[in-house]
Scaffold this active site. Structure first.
Site, PDB file in Angstrom:
ATOM      1  N   ARG A  26       0.968  -1.337  -0.037  1.00  0.00           N
ATOM      2  CA  ARG A  26       0.063  -0.079  -0.075  1.00  0.00           C
ATOM      3  C   ARG A  26       0.960   1.213   0.027  1.00  0.00           C
ATOM      4  O   ARG A  26       0.553   2.323   0.569  1.00  0.00           O
ATOM      5  CB  ARG A  26      -1.006  -0.055   1.236  1.00  0.00           C
ATOM      6  CG  ARG A  26      -2.216  -1.018   1.124  1.00  0.00           C
ATOM      7  CD  ARG A  26      -3.152  -0.120   0.241  1.00  0.00           C
ATOM      8  NE  ARG A  26      -4.373  -1.395   0.024  1.00  0.00           N
ATOM      9  CZ  ARG A  26      -5.471  -1.698   0.693  1.00  0.00           C
ATOM     10  NH1 ARG A  26      -5.675  -1.083   1.764  1.00  0.00           N
ATOM     11  NH2 ARG A  26      -5.989  -2.692   0.358  1.00  0.00           N
ATOM     12  N   ARG A  30      -3.592   6.466   0.574  1.00  0.00           N
ATOM     13  CA  ARG A  30      -3.928   7.658   0.844  1.00  0.00           C
ATOM     14  C   ARG A  30      -2.923   8.373   1.796  1.00  0.00           C
ATOM     15  O   ARG A  30      -3.213   9.536   2.331  1.00  0.00           O
ATOM     16  CB  ARG A  30      -5.390   7.595   1.909  1.00  0.00           C
ATOM     17  CG  ARG A  30      -6.379   7.302   0.725  1.00  0.00           C
ATOM     18  CD  ARG A  30      -7.596   6.646   1.537  1.00  0.00           C
ATOM     19  NE  ARG A  30      -7.332   5.409   1.977  1.00  0.00           N
ATOM     20  CZ  ARG A  30      -8.411   4.619   2.558  1.00  0.00           C
ATOM     21  NH1 ARG A  30      -9.566   5.140   2.599  1.00  0.00           N
ATOM     22  NH2 ARG A  30      -8.155   3.268   2.648  1.00  0.00           N
ATOM     23  N   ARG A  39      -6.670  10.896  -7.495  1.00  0.00           N
ATOM     24  CA  ARG A  39      -7.780  10.100  -7.007  1.00  0.00           C
ATOM     25  C   ARG A  39      -9.006  11.157  -6.996  1.00  0.00           C
ATOM     26  O   ARG A  39     -10.136  10.624  -7.869  1.00  0.00           O
ATOM     27  CB  ARG A  39      -7.695   9.462  -5.482  1.00  0.00           C
ATOM     28  CG  ARG A  39      -8.898   8.561  -5.191  1.00  0.00           C
ATOM     29  CD  ARG A  39      -8.646   8.142  -3.758  1.00  0.00           C
ATOM     30  NE  ARG A  39      -9.832   7.217  -3.372  1.00  0.00           N
ATOM     31  CZ  ARG A  39     -10.919   7.310  -3.082  1.00  0.00           C
ATOM     32  NH1 ARG A  39     -11.509   8.544  -3.190  1.00  0.00           N
ATOM     33  NH2 ARG A  39     -11.578   6.418  -2.362  1.00  0.00           N
ATOM     34  N   ASP A  76      -6.415  -3.480  -7.600  1.00  0.00           N
ATOM     35  CA  ASP A  76      -7.012  -4.102  -6.419  1.00  0.00           C
ATOM     36  C   ASP A  76      -7.066  -5.384  -6.718  1.00  0.00           C
ATOM     37  O   ASP A  76      -7.255  -5.963  -8.107  1.00  0.00           O
ATOM     38  CB  ASP A  76      -8.412  -3.186  -6.031  1.00  0.00           C
ATOM     39  CG  ASP A  76      -8.590  -3.911  -4.701  1.00  0.00           C
ATOM     40  OD1 ASP A  76      -8.295  -2.911  -3.790  1.00  0.00           O
ATOM     41  OD2 ASP A  76      -9.089  -4.930  -4.408  1.00  0.00           O
ATOM     42  N   TYR A 153     -14.349 -12.901  -0.624  1.00  0.00           N
ATOM     43  CA  TYR A 153     -15.091 -12.081  -1.109  1.00  0.00           C
ATOM     44  C   TYR A 153     -16.221 -12.513  -1.969  1.00  0.00           C
ATOM     45  O   TYR A 153     -17.210 -11.600  -1.859  1.00  0.00           O
ATOM     46  CB  TYR A 153     -14.296 -11.053  -1.729  1.00  0.00           C
ATOM     47  CG  TYR A 153     -13.122 -10.098  -0.730  1.00  0.00           C
ATOM     48  CD1 TYR A 153     -14.042  -9.275  -0.017  1.00  0.00           C
ATOM     49  CD2 TYR A 153     -11.899 -10.281  -0.802  1.00  0.00           C
ATOM     50  CE1 TYR A 153     -13.100  -8.264   0.774  1.00  0.00           C
ATOM     51  CE2 TYR A 153     -11.308  -9.740  -0.120  1.00  0.00           C
ATOM     52  CZ  TYR A 153     -11.641  -8.610   0.920  1.00  0.00           C
ATOM     53  OH  TYR A 153     -11.044  -7.842   1.640  1.00  0.00           O
TER      54      TYR A 153
END
Ligand code: CP3
Length: 339
Positions: A26, A30, A39, A76, A153
């Site tokens: 990551r 952010r 973004r 992702d 998922y």
């Protein structure tokens, strides 16, 4: 193209190096204001993932700003379920959500085996653009989710503390679970090969939910599919990161992959003893160590470097959290460069 900084690749070949390589899970995200600005231009997360130019831009940001030894393509793991026929949404401050999930044999039958050059062309294109932008500065890491985590998922429909729906299918209908895991595995192999053809120099498999399975369930429903992927991917080195799978490290040590990722619950010495001397190990600083005062952080990084010894790629034990201060990340990197 010859790489200017190939310390990650030399380490993966088992060569002795002047220092250890570092990249961070990551690393594009952010914590960087530059990421948040890009973004914005993409409107939202999925808009960013599916826009090759903008995805390439955020992939390169941590190389420019943090000075890491590798880029990891911005995408992702959930693009695989999407390409198989199960679209996802990314709900702000909550995480992924799948409006439809898998329950029945008909649901599994409807899932497509992915042809990545067609349905994941946006990732292939992002990799090609990233390679041009990097111009050989550092290698590029491609990635995919491991089959068990993707399955979780697709059956659960979102993140979960227990993943009890996904686990229930393993025990209630193992044949159906196997059929879905098999389709995910074939899709993942095609996807990783497309990433490698586009220019990925290394690939990593993320088994983020490994730790919620029992050792027996993991060896039945997870490791065999990771094994198939490792056997199929012979072009570039592969890193397998199974978070929480301390109970499976001995088995994972037998996989035909180059490196294994460790989370912060795992002791480097214990894992080294379990997997033997050849595997390269990656990890495993607790990301929360990046909230510590500078002196505590520097000592923590030094302790980690020492605990691993050689054949080590420096990383965190999981991804960076969004509220981590980029200056702390720079201090971690500087400490590795100086030691
Ligand atoms: O820099 C990198 O590591 C590359 C980019 C990357 C992302 N996701 C970007 C992302 C990678 C390698 C992933 C993998 C991924 N995605 C995993 C496996 C790794 C892990 O963390 O265990 C998993 C489980 C996912 C699924 C996923 N995607 C979740 C659970 C979330 C929500 C988490 C959150 O922080 O909101 C995402 C969203 C996501 N993927 C973000 C990023 C940068 C944050 C989204 C945003 O910008 O709002």
């Amino acid at each position: 193209m010859e790489l200017k900084n190939d310390i990650l690749l030399r380490t993966l070949r088992g060569e002795a190096t002047e220092r250890k390589p570092i990249w961070l899970m990551r690393q594009a995200g952010r914590i960087l204001p530059e990421y948040r600005a890009t973004r914005e231009r993409a409107k939202n997360f999925i808009g960013l993932v599916t826009n090759p130019e903008l995805a390439a831009e955020v992939t390169v940001q941590p190389v420019d700003i943090l000075g890491v030894d590798a880029a990891i393509i911005f995408s992702d793991i959930l693009v695989i379920p999407e390409a198989m026929g199960l679209p996802y949404q990314m709900i702000e401050s909550k995480g992924p959500y799948f409006p439809q999930t898998i329950h029945t044999a008909e649901d599994v039958a409807r899932m497509q085996v992915v042809e990545a050059e067609v349905s994941l062309k946006y990732v292939v294109d992002a990799i090609k653009i990233t390679k041009q932008m990097l111009a050989g500065r550092v290698p590029l890491i491609g990635f995919a989710g491991a089959p068990w985590t993707i399955f979780s998922y697709m059956v659960e429909g979102s993140g979960s503390k227990t993943f009890s729906k996904a686990k229930a299918m393993l025990y209630q209908n193992p044949d159906l679970a196997y059929a879905l895991l098999e389709k995910i595995t074939l899709s993942t192999i095609d996807y990783l090969k497309a990433q490698i053809r586009a220019g990925a120099d290394v690939v990593q498999l993320f088994d983020s939910w490994a730790g919620i399975l029992s050792p027996e369930a993991y060896s039945t429903f997870a490791t065999p599919f990771i094994q198939k992927i490792c056997e199929a991917i012979t072009e570039v080195p592969m890193i397998v990161f199974a978070k929480g799978a301390f109970f499976a490290m001995e088995d994972l040590g037998k996989l035909p992959c180059t490196a294994l990722g460790l989370d912060w619950n795992m002791s480097p010495a214990t894992v080294r003893a379990q997997v033997g001397k050849d595997k390269i190990l990656q990890g495993n600083l607790d990301p929360c160590m990046l909230y510590a005062p500078d002196d505590v952080l520097v000592q923590g990084v030094k302790n980690m470097l020492h605990a691993f010894g050689d054949r080590h790629i420096v990383n965190l034990g999981h991804g960076l959290y969004p509220d981590i201060d980029a200056n702390k990340v720079k201090l971690m990197i500087q400490t590795v460069l100086e030691n």
